[in-house]
Design a protein around this motif. Sequence first.
Motif, PDB file in Angstrom:
ATOM      1  N   THR A 223      30.379   9.895  26.966  1.00 57.00           N
ATOM      2  CA  THR A 223      29.899   8.873  27.911  1.00 57.00           C
ATOM      3  C   THR A 223      28.394   8.686  27.791  1.00 57.00           C
ATOM      4  OG1 THR A 223      29.530  10.533  29.615  1.00 57.00           O
ATOM      5  CG2 THR A 223      31.669   9.455  29.623  1.00 57.00           C
ATOM      6  N   GLY A 224      27.728   9.603  27.095  1.00 58.62           N
ATOM      7  CA  GLY A 224      26.263   9.515  26.997  1.00 58.62           C
ATOM      8  C   GLY A 224      25.564  10.039  28.243  1.00 58.62           C
TER       9      GLY A 224
ATOM     10  N   ASN B  64      29.989  19.312  23.307  1.00 60.94           N
ATOM     11  CA  ASN B  64      29.091  18.609  22.384  1.00 60.94           C
ATOM     12  C   ASN B  64      28.995  19.366  21.069  1.00 60.94           C
ATOM     13  OD1 ASN B  64      28.482  16.473  23.955  1.00 60.94           O
ATOM     14  ND2 ASN B  64      26.464  17.186  24.598  1.00 60.94           N
TER      15      ASN B  64
ATOM     16  N   TYR C 134      21.637   7.921  26.506  1.00 58.04           N
ATOM     17  CA  TYR C 134      20.969   7.985  25.194  1.00 58.04           C
ATOM     18  C   TYR C 134      21.892   8.706  24.211  1.00 58.04           C
ATOM     19  CZ  TYR C 134      17.410   8.268  21.655  1.00 58.04           C
ATOM     20  OH  TYR C 134      16.710   8.112  20.485  1.00 58.04           O
ATOM     21  N   ARG C 135      22.128   8.099  23.108  1.00 60.06           N
ATOM     22  CA  ARG C 135      22.934   8.729  22.066  1.00 60.06           C
ATOM     23  C   ARG C 135      22.226   8.528  20.743  1.00 60.06           C
ATOM     24  NH1 ARG C 135      27.069   5.096  24.916  1.00 60.06           N
ATOM     25  NH2 ARG C 135      28.741   6.513  25.504  1.00 60.06           N
TER      26      ARG C 135
ATOM     27  N   GLY D  98      23.021  18.402  13.805  1.00 60.53           N
ATOM     28  CA  GLY D  98      21.634  18.459  14.263  1.00 60.53           C
ATOM     29  C   GLY D  98      21.169  17.144  14.868  1.00 60.53           C
ATOM     30  N   ILE D  99      19.979  17.196  15.465  1.00 58.37           N
ATOM     31  CA  ILE D  99      19.431  15.997  16.122  1.00 58.37           C
ATOM     32  C   ILE D  99      18.066  15.702  15.491  1.00 58.37           C
ATOM     33  CG2 ILE D  99      18.692  15.018  18.352  1.00 58.37           C
ATOM     34  CD1 ILE D  99      20.504  17.241  19.643  1.00 58.37           C
TER      35      ILE D  99
ATOM     36  N   THR E 206      22.189  22.941  15.994  1.00 57.43           N
ATOM     37  CA  THR E 206      21.453  22.750  17.256  1.00 57.43           C
ATOM     38  C   THR E 206      21.723  23.942  18.162  1.00 57.43           C
ATOM     39  OG1 THR E 206      21.882  20.388  17.021  1.00 57.43           O
ATOM     40  CG2 THR E 206      21.152  21.132  19.187  1.00 57.43           C
TER      41      THR E 206
ATOM     42  N   SER F 134      29.367   8.747  19.027  1.00 58.99           N
ATOM     43  CA  SER F 134      29.570   9.343  20.355  1.00 58.99           C
ATOM     44  C   SER F 134      30.784   8.719  21.035  1.00 58.99           C
ATOM     45  CB  SER F 134      28.324   9.132  21.206  1.00 58.99           C
ATOM     46  OG  SER F 134      28.642   9.214  22.567  1.00 58.99           O
TER      47      SER F 134
ATOM     48  N   LYS G  41      31.987  18.773  19.178  1.00 51.59           N
ATOM     49  CA  LYS G  41      32.047  17.357  18.774  1.00 51.59           C
ATOM     50  C   LYS G  41      31.167  17.057  17.577  1.00 51.59           C
ATOM     51  CE  LYS G  41      31.119  15.053  22.565  1.00 51.59           C
ATOM     52  NZ  LYS G  41      30.897  14.079  23.638  1.00 51.59           N
TER      53      LYS G  41
ATOM     54  N   ILE H 114      17.138  12.879  24.347  1.00 50.80           N
ATOM     55  CA  ILE H 114      18.585  13.144  24.483  1.00 50.80           C
ATOM     56  C   ILE H 114      19.023  13.467  25.901  1.00 50.80           C
ATOM     57  CG2 ILE H 114      19.081  13.804  22.080  1.00 50.80           C
ATOM     58  CD1 ILE H 114      18.866  16.714  23.123  1.00 50.80           C
TER      59      ILE H 114
ATOM     60  N   PHE I  77      21.249  24.842  22.239  1.00 53.03           N
ATOM     61  CA  PHE I  77      20.821  24.542  23.606  1.00 53.03           C
ATOM     62  C   PHE I  77      20.697  25.868  24.342  1.00 53.03           C
ATOM     63  CE2 PHE I  77      22.420  20.385  22.488  1.00 53.03           C
ATOM     64  CZ  PHE I  77      21.557  19.535  23.159  1.00 53.03           C
TER      65      PHE I  77
END
Length: 487
Positions: free
Chosen positions: A432-433, A373, A419-420, A405-406, A460, A426, A376, A414, A462
């Motif tokens: 695939t979400g 991700n 959810y995308r 960023g989100i 971002t 995406s 991506k 998310i 995680f």
Amino acid sequence: MSIRLRLTIWYVGLLAIILIAFALVIYTLQERSALGEVDAELQTYAKTIVSVASRDVLIKHINGTAPSIVSRGEIAPGFTGTQLYVQFTNLWGIIGTQEPKLNETQIPLDDEMRDWANRGRATKRSIPLPNGILLRVYTEPIVLDNQVIGYIQTARVINGVSDSLRRLATLLTAGIVLALALAALVGVLLAEAALRPIDSVTQTALRITQTDDLSRRIIVPPNAPKDEVGRLAATFNLMLDRIETIFETQQRFIADVSHELRTPLTTIRGNLALVKRSKQTDPESLAAMESEAERMSRLVRDLLLLAQADAGVTLQRSPVELDGLLLDVYRQTRIIAQQTDHGVTVRLGAEDQATVMGDPDRLRQLLLNLAENAVKYTPSGGQVTLGLERQEGWVRVDVADTGIGIPAEDLPHIFERFYRVDKARSREKGGTGLGLSIAQWIAQAHGGRLEVKSRVGQGTTFSLWLPVTAGGANPPLAKELAGTPGR
Ligand code: ADP
């Protein structure tokens, strides 16, 4: 039998036992006190006569040859002699003095009373006479020179006493019956009022079953008491909320899955038609079909994994050297970054060593999902950093990027399935979400959690928290991140 009836029966039954016991105590006490007074009077009368009379006079009384007791003044003042009867009897039951005459009959003296008297003991009896008179009789022996020579009996008509006792019994019985009838009525009304909300729960449940309408709720008035039944109704409504949410999520999920599968299928069918029509294999169509088929198999694989997660599949656990695993993921991510070929640099940050108990394949999949991700969603020239740090029994793996960023409003969602933030983007990148839902499930199945911090346009991060050993306190960063979305 309904609870309402059972409650009332119990309630009335218990009250009946208490009231009857109470009435019996009252009646017995009253009877004892009334008869006790009579007995005391009879005893004093008999003792007075015996103690006043001389030896000779006593013998004459037994033989029936003595003059009247009252006229001889042998009784103490206070006894009028009119309500009190006295009778002397010899050892053979032959009556001597009897005063006053008792309607041509005699004061009863049976064998038992005589036996007691012969043993020097007095007796007190209530004896009904054939003419409806109830007599209280006191009998004691007359002893001369340590020998029983006859018996003296004193008696009184106690019809008045027994009448008043009967009146008391009638009053108590009527009172009990009335109280029980009232209690039954109040009991039924109370049970009715207390159980009405339960009826309402039943009716609502029934209506939901009949109409399949999960939006119905039990109406709980705002001023309803917060008692057991109130709590039942509230809990039932909460349960309905959950069921409705689960049902809706399930329906949305099925719709999402069919949509996700339909898109690649449409592409494949379109390209197949193209190939068929042009009668020659167009490399572009083939590539498109291959990529869609790949996406579909990824989707099916992810769905299978989530189905297992939902079914509560337990993970294989063994010691995993997380630093080694992260190095693997780092290498793979570099390859992915090179393949995507848009100039994203992948580098390693903090490199602590840590061993956790877990499933190495799943943990690798989790970190790869995050790292893929990151690559991506990071534009060219950006950077992806993988790092591992230990903190107070916990290990934190960060996957940070300097990507797009989100947006804050998307952050809470998310981790939801399908959810995308940007659906087209995406899909275009082969997503695939489901990646983050799977990542979060794996983290939680390891007793850990997944957190996210993000700023639009800046990047971002995680963070995966895992306990170094099984159990442990909350991750320390969880406090710092309070308010940061993530489940
Ligand atoms: P997808 O297959 O679409 O990537 P994921 O479940 O992995 O699905 O991610 C859900 C959504 O979260 C993505 O569609 C994307 O919008 C957002 N997202 C995930 N990781 C990042 C990231 N590193 N940077 C920006 N957005 C991200």
